[in-house]
Design an enzyme around this catalytic site. Structure first.
Site, PDB file in Angstrom:
ATOM      1  N   HIS A 270      12.979  24.910   6.070  1.00  0.00           N
ATOM      2  CA  HIS A 270      13.089  26.224   5.429  1.00  0.00           C
ATOM      3  C   HIS A 270      12.042  26.279   4.322  1.00  0.00           C
ATOM      4  O   HIS A 270      10.846  26.243   4.582  1.00  0.00           O
ATOM      5  CB  HIS A 270      14.536  26.394   4.934  1.00  0.00           C
ATOM      6  N   HIS A 309       8.438  30.661  13.804  1.00  0.00           N
ATOM      7  CA  HIS A 309       9.444  31.352  13.002  1.00  0.00           C
ATOM      8  C   HIS A 309      10.562  31.813  13.922  1.00  0.00           C
ATOM      9  O   HIS A 309      10.308  32.208  15.053  1.00  0.00           O
ATOM     10  CB  HIS A 309       8.819  32.562  12.288  1.00  0.00           C
ATOM     11  N   ASP A 365       4.432  30.012   4.947  1.00  0.00           N
ATOM     12  CA  ASP A 365       4.257  28.725   4.290  1.00  0.00           C
ATOM     13  C   ASP A 365       2.941  28.046   4.610  1.00  0.00           C
ATOM     14  O   ASP A 365       2.533  27.119   3.915  1.00  0.00           O
ATOM     15  CB  ASP A 365       5.401  27.778   4.676  1.00  0.00           C
TER      16      ASP A 365
HETATM   17  N1  ACO Z   1       5.320  22.844  15.996  1.00  0.00           N
HETATM   18  C1  ACO Z   1       5.447  22.466  17.288  1.00  0.00           C
HETATM   19  N2  ACO Z   1       6.350  22.959  18.135  1.00  0.00           N
HETATM   20  C2  ACO Z   1       7.184  23.886  17.655  1.00  0.00           C
HETATM   21  C3  ACO Z   1       7.122  24.339  16.321  1.00  0.00           C
HETATM   22  C4  ACO Z   1       6.134  23.782  15.489  1.00  0.00           C
HETATM   23  N3  ACO Z   1       6.015  24.163  14.228  1.00  0.00           N
HETATM   24  N4  ACO Z   1       8.080  25.270  16.120  1.00  0.00           N
HETATM   25  C5  ACO Z   1       8.715  25.404  17.287  1.00  0.00           C
HETATM   26  N5  ACO Z   1       8.192  24.570  18.213  1.00  0.00           N
HETATM   27  C6  ACO Z   1       8.568  24.461  19.615  1.00  0.00           C
HETATM   28  C7  ACO Z   1       9.911  23.796  19.779  1.00  0.00           C
HETATM   29  O1  ACO Z   1       9.776  22.389  19.923  1.00  0.00           O
HETATM   30  C8  ACO Z   1      10.396  24.469  21.049  1.00  0.00           C
HETATM   31  O2  ACO Z   1       9.699  23.907  22.121  1.00  0.00           O
HETATM   32  P1  ACO Z   1      10.467  23.662  23.546  1.00  0.00           P
HETATM   33  O3  ACO Z   1      10.831  25.052  24.009  1.00  0.00           O
HETATM   34  O4  ACO Z   1       9.460  22.970  24.407  1.00  0.00           O
HETATM   35  O5  ACO Z   1      11.664  22.809  23.222  1.00  0.00           O
HETATM   36  C9  ACO Z   1       9.895  25.899  20.929  1.00  0.00           C
HETATM   37  O6  ACO Z   1       8.717  25.793  20.106  1.00  0.00           O
HETATM   38  C10 ACO Z   1      10.886  26.858  20.291  1.00  0.00           C
HETATM   39  O7  ACO Z   1      11.226  26.362  19.016  1.00  0.00           O
HETATM   40  P2  ACO Z   1      12.674  26.421  18.377  1.00  0.00           P
HETATM   41  O8  ACO Z   1      12.883  25.160  17.597  1.00  0.00           O
HETATM   42  O9  ACO Z   1      13.672  26.785  19.408  1.00  0.00           O
HETATM   43  O10 ACO Z   1      12.504  27.660  17.409  1.00  0.00           O
HETATM   44  P3  ACO Z   1      13.469  28.021  16.228  1.00  0.00           P
HETATM   45  O11 ACO Z   1      13.441  29.502  16.139  1.00  0.00           O
HETATM   46  O12 ACO Z   1      14.790  27.356  16.372  1.00  0.00           O
HETATM   47  O13 ACO Z   1      12.764  27.341  14.955  1.00  0.00           O
HETATM   48  C11 ACO Z   1      11.456  27.000  13.026  1.00  0.00           C
HETATM   49  C12 ACO Z   1      12.038  28.031  13.998  1.00  0.00           C
HETATM   50  C13 ACO Z   1      12.586  26.118  12.436  1.00  0.00           C
HETATM   51  C14 ACO Z   1      10.787  27.741  11.875  1.00  0.00           C
HETATM   52  C15 ACO Z   1      10.456  26.114  13.781  1.00  0.00           C
HETATM   53  O14 ACO Z   1       9.427  26.907  14.325  1.00  0.00           O
HETATM   54  C16 ACO Z   1       9.854  25.016  12.904  1.00  0.00           C
HETATM   55  O15 ACO Z   1      10.481  23.967  12.746  1.00  0.00           O
HETATM   56  N6  ACO Z   1       8.645  25.247  12.313  1.00  0.00           N
HETATM   57  C17 ACO Z   1       8.045  24.280  11.428  1.00  0.00           C
HETATM   58  C18 ACO Z   1       8.694  24.353  10.060  1.00  0.00           C
HETATM   59  C19 ACO Z   1       8.294  25.597   9.302  1.00  0.00           C
HETATM   60  O16 ACO Z   1       7.120  25.962   9.196  1.00  0.00           O
HETATM   61  N7  ACO Z   1       9.310  26.248   8.695  1.00  0.00           N
HETATM   62  C20 ACO Z   1       9.089  27.451   7.854  1.00  0.00           C
HETATM   63  C21 ACO Z   1       9.796  28.613   8.413  1.00  0.00           C
HETATM   64  S1  ACO Z   1       9.436  30.032   7.464  1.00  0.00           S
HETATM   65  C22 ACO Z   1      10.424  29.904   6.130  1.00  0.00           C
HETATM   66  O17 ACO Z   1      11.427  29.261   6.062  1.00  0.00           O
HETATM   67  C23 ACO Z   1       9.950  30.621   4.940  1.00  0.00           C
END
Ligand code: ACO
Length: 432
Positions: A270, A309, A365
């Site tokens: 987050h 996101h 971010d």
């Molecule tokens: N890098 C690589 N792969 C990713 C990333 C990433 N940053 N984010 C998602 N994926 C992949 C997942 O592994 C998944 O792949 P799969 O379908 O092969 O299993 C697919 O993309 C879908 O991802 P989910 O985890 O289902 O997406 P979710 O909506 O649950 O997660 C989140 C969103 C937590 C923001 C995620 O994208 C992440 O962890 N990003 C990195 C952390 C980040 O930047 N957080 C800031 C968010 S903005 C904020 O809080 C202000």
């Protein structure tokens, strides 16, 4: 009377029975599903939705997001217009009270916030009691929680005047606590608020003032910080807001609810993401290491922090605005060497099918960390810089929750997967 078009017909194949469920605002009530049962063994269907990916937990008029179109609006006003033309305190008022303030309301609001920036000296002693290397988010979370003990009347959440006092106090004191957490880590004396300065100027003064009589911040940095604060002020039902609402649903005081929000924001998925972005960029170190890093991400070894996101699946409108703020800040501070790595990383990722097919784009971010670094903040402070403005959103959402007659104490269901009806054997017999 429900329009029969606005219903969902569900057929339970276990019994052959059909149920007509009303659709309201694109949702069905989870409670209606509980009618679909087969007797004592299966009392009613429930929704399994870890992470609330497709479950609305409230009705809200605070923030609108269209993730596919990249739209973000506070109380109906597009974020781009607010970032360009408003101030953080005006936006905070808008979020909390639902309307842009009149001139008189604005004057009163700014005056109130300005004159509540000081904190009780005992809170200062509490902060000084932390270890020299305490994480500033841990310090912020604890000191905001501790504020509830200084204002016990805050428990009276039904009284609008008392609510307003706590809202003012929290927005006013947050920069003081955040700045002191920063100074603590540096072993520097805490700087008291300067009530002649604007909200963001005063924050910069409490962060960076040394022996000078008055701290004069560069107006371009003040403007950049205002923009960052506006962009971070609210984001509807995200993890920390959900924490504030969930804890607030027990009718605890708002300091305790907001400290729960700070705890949620602390997590690397987050608010901690920008800190993680900076660490990631440092670890990559040079541009030639980017392809190997990307391969590692695609192999599932780690995530590309600052990408992806839950809601935005095309672009994050805040990231677009922040890129512009980046340019303004670097004009004052000089370009960060990590910016080049970030830009190259972004370009490579945006052209790669792994990221395209999963709709992974830079989020707010990805760039905010670079700005904060250019402003000479250590990475541990990044999330504090997020928590200060998000307090406005948390309080707007908390206020809405408190007045919402539909709300109940948050208490999700579970699907029990453990053992049942085991016979306990005392330790004296088990350990023979
Ligand atoms: N890098 C690589 N792969 C990713 C990333 C990433 N940053 N984010 C998602 N994926 C992949 C997942 O592994 C998944 O792949 P799969 O379908 O092969 O299993 C697919 O993309 C879908 O991802 P989910 O985890 O289902 O997406 P979710 O909506 O649950 O997660 C989140 C969103 C937590 C923001 C995620 O994208 C992440 O962890 N990003 C990195 C952390 C980040 O930047 N957080 C800031 C968010 S903005 C904020 O809080 C202000």
């Amino acid at each position: 009377m429900t329009n029969s078009q606005e219903t969902l017909t569900v057929r339970d194949n276990r019994t052959g029975e059909e149920y007509e469920l009303p659709i309201t605002d694109g949702t069905i009530s989870a409670k209606d599903l509980s009618r679909i049962g087969t007797g004592e063994e299966n009392p009613g269907v429930a929704v399994y939705d870890p992470g609330f990916t497709n479950t609305a937990s409230c009705r809200s008029a605070v923030t609108f997001i269209d993730g596919d179109k990249g739209i973000l609006e506070y109380r109906g006003y597009p974020i781009e217009q607010l970032a360009e033309n408003s101030t953080f305190l005006e936006v905070a008022y808008l979020l909390i009270y639902g309307e842009l303030p009149t001139e008189e309301q604005h004057e009163k609001w700014v005056h109130e916030i300005t004159f509540h920036t000081f904190v009780h000296e005992n809170l200062r002693s509490l902060m000084q009691g932390f270890r020299y290397d305490a994480h500033p988010m841990g310090m912020l979370m604890s000191s905001v929680g501790a504020l509830s003990t200084f204002y016990p009347e805050a428990r009276n959440i039904a009284d609008e005047d008392i609510r307003h006092d706590q809202i003012v106090r929290m927005i006013a004191k947050m920069p003081t606590l955040g700045a002191w957490a920063f100074r603590h880590g540096q072993g520097k004396p805490y700087v008291y608020p300067d009530n002649e300065l604007s909200y963001t100027e005063n924050f910069l003064s409490m962060l960076f003032k040394m022996s000078e009589q008055k701290y004069n911040a560069d107006p371009r940095l003040v403007k950049a910080l205002e923009v960052l604060f506006i962009l971070h002020a609210d984001h509807e039902q995200n993890c920390s807001t959900n924490a504030v609402r969930s804890v607030g649903s027990s009718q605890v005081d708002p300091y305790s609810s907001v400290s729960a929000g700070i705890a949620a924001l602390y997590g690397p998925l987050h608010g901690g993401a920008n800190e993680a972005v900076l660490k990631m960029l440092r670890r990559i170190g040079t541009k030639d290491k980017i392809p190997a890093f990307i391969e590692g991400v695609k192999a599932g070894n780690e995530k590309l922090m600052g990408f992806g996101h839950r809601v935005y699946k095309n672009f994050d409108p805040r990231a677009t605005i922040i890129k512009k703020a980046c340019d303004d800040v670097f004009e004052v501070t000089g370009v960060s060497p990590l910016l080049e790595i970030a830009q190259e990383l972004e370009a490579i990722a945006l052209a790669d099918d792994y990221f395209i097919s999963r709709k992974l784009y830079p989020n707010v971010d990805f760039y905010s960390g670079l700005i904060y670094e250019a402003l000479k903040f250590p990475p541990e402070m990044f999330t504090v810089l997020f928590a200060i403005p998000r307090t406005a959103g948390w309080l707007a959402q908390w206020r809405e929750l408190v007045d919402d007659k539909d709300q109940k104490i948050a208490r999700p269901k579970q699907i029990y997967t453990g053992d049942r009806q085991l016979t306990f054997v005392p330790a004296s017999e088990r350990w023979k």
